[in-house]
Design a protein around this motif. Structure first.
Motif: not given
Length: 104
Positions: A3-8, A18-22, A52-61, A69-71
């Motif tokens: 049930n991990l609630k995350k932004d990214a 890594y899991f980011f929330k706020g 950043f206030k929060k992280i909307d998305a993250a990608e490691n290629f 990404f944030s906003g």
């Protein structure tokens, strides 16, 4: 972790995710499936991300660089050195992501 609630979230590519929330994050050891305690994002552990206030998305290629990404902003992170590249954050509307501005 169900049930991990995350932004990214991002797979760092070295057995860690890594899991980011706020303004907080946890580190998950993918080999043991054990998460760290919740930690605050700051200049010491995630230099550059504290802006950043929060992280909307993250990608490691898997090219040594990760994108956060944030906003309408993004930054590029050196995975090995654990720091933001010079000149970031930048606007998504910059030439690097032309066309992506429809999402912000």
């Amino acid at each position: 972790m169900k049930n991990l609630k995350k932004d990214a979230a991002i797979n760092w590519g070295i057995g860690l995710a890594y899991f980011f929330k706020g303004k907080e994050f946890i580190e998950l050891n993918l080999n043991t499936n054990k998460p760290s305690s919740v930690k605050k994002i700051n200049k010491k552990n995630w230099p550059g991300l504290e802006s950043f206030k929060k992280i909307d998305a993250a990608e490691n290629f898997d090219l040594g660089l990760a994108y956060f990404f944030s906003g309408n902003q993004f930054l590029v992170y050196d995975v090995k050195k654990m720091r933001t590249l010079a000149g970031y954050p930048r606007s998504i509307k910059d030439e690097d992501f032309s066309g992506f501005d429809i999402f912000v």
